[in-house]
Write a protein that holds these residues in place. Structure first.
Motif, PDB file in Angstrom:
ATOM      1  N   UNK A  98       0.840  -1.201   0.000  1.00 48.70           N
ATOM      2  CA  UNK A  98       0.000   0.000   0.000  1.00 48.70           C
ATOM      3  C   UNK A  98       0.877   1.254   0.000  1.00 48.70           C
ATOM      4  N   UNK A  99       1.900   1.277   0.809  1.00 45.13           N
ATOM      5  CA  UNK A  99       2.794   2.434   0.852  1.00 45.13           C
ATOM      6  C   UNK A  99       3.625   2.533  -0.412  1.00 45.13           C
ATOM      7  N   UNK A 100       3.981   1.397  -0.966  1.00 46.37           N
ATOM      8  CA  UNK A 100       4.802   1.409  -2.174  1.00 46.37           C
ATOM      9  C   UNK A 100       4.031   1.997  -3.348  1.00 46.37           C
ATOM     10  N   UNK A 101       2.755   1.693  -3.458  1.00 38.84           N
ATOM     11  CA  UNK A 101       1.953   2.222  -4.564  1.00 38.84           C
ATOM     12  C   UNK A 101       1.731   3.722  -4.414  1.00 38.84           C
ATOM     13  N   UNK A 102       1.663   4.195  -3.170  1.00 38.43           N
ATOM     14  CA  UNK A 102       1.424   5.613  -2.950  1.00 38.43           C
ATOM     15  C   UNK A 102       2.667   6.451  -3.249  1.00 38.43           C
ATOM     16  N   UNK A 103       3.860   5.931  -3.010  1.00 42.90           N
ATOM     17  CA  UNK A 103       5.070   6.733  -3.177  1.00 42.90           C
ATOM     18  C   UNK A 103       5.970   6.221  -4.301  1.00 42.90           C
ATOM     19  N   UNK A 104       5.430   5.438  -5.201  1.00 43.73           N
ATOM     20  CA  UNK A 104       6.259   4.851  -6.252  1.00 43.73           C
ATOM     21  C   UNK A 104       6.467   5.847  -7.383  1.00 43.73           C
TER      22      UNK A 104
ATOM     23  N   UNK B 155      14.819   8.764  -6.228  1.00 44.96           N
ATOM     24  CA  UNK B 155      14.012   8.203  -5.139  1.00 44.96           C
ATOM     25  C   UNK B 155      14.842   7.780  -3.940  1.00 44.96           C
ATOM     26  N   UNK B 156      16.075   7.296  -4.153  1.00 41.99           N
ATOM     27  CA  UNK B 156      16.866   6.858  -3.005  1.00 41.99           C
ATOM     28  C   UNK B 156      17.291   8.048  -2.157  1.00 41.99           C
ATOM     29  N   UNK B 157      17.513   9.203  -2.779  1.00 39.51           N
ATOM     30  CA  UNK B 157      17.859  10.411  -2.022  1.00 39.51           C
ATOM     31  C   UNK B 157      16.681  10.840  -1.143  1.00 39.51           C
ATOM     32  N   UNK B 158      15.472  10.754  -1.703  1.00 40.11           N
ATOM     33  CA  UNK B 158      14.290  11.135  -0.926  1.00 40.11           C
ATOM     34  C   UNK B 158      14.088  10.165   0.233  1.00 40.11           C
ATOM     35  N   UNK B 159      14.324   8.884   0.000  1.00 44.14           N
ATOM     36  CA  UNK B 159      14.154   7.899   1.072  1.00 44.14           C
ATOM     37  C   UNK B 159      15.215   8.081   2.143  1.00 44.14           C
ATOM     38  N   UNK B 160      16.453   8.397   1.730  1.00 44.65           N
ATOM     39  CA  UNK B 160      17.520   8.592   2.696  1.00 44.65           C
ATOM     40  C   UNK B 160      17.252   9.793   3.573  1.00 44.65           C
TER      41      UNK B 160
ATOM     42  N   UNK C 160      10.857   1.365   6.092  1.00 42.91           N
ATOM     43  CA  UNK C 160       9.829   0.673   5.319  1.00 42.91           C
ATOM     44  C   UNK C 160       9.903   1.062   3.848  1.00 42.91           C
ATOM     45  N   UNK C 161      10.153   2.331   3.565  1.00 43.65           N
ATOM     46  CA  UNK C 161      10.268   2.768   2.170  1.00 43.65           C
ATOM     47  C   UNK C 161      11.515   2.170   1.517  1.00 43.65           C
ATOM     48  N   UNK C 162      12.604   2.059   2.270  1.00 43.19           N
ATOM     49  CA  UNK C 162      13.809   1.452   1.705  1.00 43.19           C
ATOM     50  C   UNK C 162      13.588  -0.029   1.395  1.00 43.19           C
ATOM     51  N   UNK C 163      12.908  -0.718   2.292  1.00 42.42           N
ATOM     52  CA  UNK C 163      12.610  -2.133   2.055  1.00 42.42           C
ATOM     53  C   UNK C 163      11.703  -2.270   0.836  1.00 42.42           C
ATOM     54  N   UNK C 164      10.715  -1.415   0.742  1.00 39.09           N
ATOM     55  CA  UNK C 164       9.801  -1.442  -0.393  1.00 39.09           C
ATOM     56  C   UNK C 164      10.546  -1.174  -1.688  1.00 39.09           C
ATOM     57  N   UNK C 165      11.462  -0.211  -1.660  1.00 39.49           N
ATOM     58  CA  UNK C 165      12.241   0.114  -2.856  1.00 39.49           C
ATOM     59  C   UNK C 165      13.091  -1.084  -3.289  1.00 39.49           C
ATOM     60  N   UNK C 166      13.744  -1.733  -2.332  1.00 39.92           N
ATOM     61  CA  UNK C 166      14.556  -2.903  -2.661  1.00 39.92           C
ATOM     62  C   UNK C 166      13.688  -4.041  -3.193  1.00 39.92           C
TER      63      UNK C 166
END
Length: 188
Positions: free
Chosen positions: A127-133, A148-153, A159-165
């Protein structure tokens, strides 16, 4: 801390495993495998019977285990019957066996609980991945300032880093499948 129901769920399996063991499951026993007494009359049959008794090691033989049980059936023919028997004295520790079984059951229960946790967590991640993808075409561009990795960092959200991976891994799997099944080539 624990409710009565939870306590019973934890205690009952332990009590079942540590209940007194009897019969052919003693720690020390004599196990004899012999032909059936009826086989003395008919030499064609090769059926064998298992006799188990709780006797000292010096009485683990035909005289100590088998003859008291089938003596009437083979009267006078003991010398023919007993050499065909194989008696083995077994000494085992059922407590260790029970402990190993309990450990295996607990490990399986922990793995099932972990799987349930992951199944419950997966919809939250997706759910979070679809909202911020944000789709990007080149993975080398992740080092740029707007990536996107800069924004996550900056947010530091695990959770966003795990979703990105996870999304990155899914894209790689899709690419491999497309290359192997459609193009019949391997990735470098």
């Amino acid at each position: 801390m624990f409710s009565m129901k939870q306590l019973l769920i934890l205690v009952i399996p332990v009590l079942v495993f540590f209940s007194p063991v009897s019969g052919s499951y003693d720690d020390k026993r004599c196990k004899c495998v012999c032909p059936r007494p009826a086989a003395l009359n008919n030499t064609i049959g090769s059926d064998r019977t298992l006799y188990i008794g709780n006797v000292p090691p010096n009485k683990c033989n035909c005289d100590g285990i088998i003859l008291p049980r089938v003596g009437e059936l083979i009267k006078g023919r003991e010398q023919e019957f007993c050499p065909q028997c194989e008696c083995i004295y077994e000494n085992r520790n059922t407590t260790i066996i029970q402990v190993v079984v309990i450990i295996v059951v607990w490990v399986i229960m922990l793995l099932v609980a972990y799987m349930g946790f992951l199944i419950c967590l997966d919809p939250l991640i997706n759910k979070r991945a679809k909202a911020s993808y944000q789709e990007h075409t080149n993975e080398d561009d992740e080092g740029t300032l707007g990536g996107p990795s800069q924004q996550m960092g900056a947010r530091g959200n695990v959770l966003n880093r795990v979703t990105h991976q996870q999304d990155k891994w899914k894209r790689q799997v899709r690419e491999q499948r497309r290359n192997i099944y459609d193009r019949h080539t391997m990735l470098n």
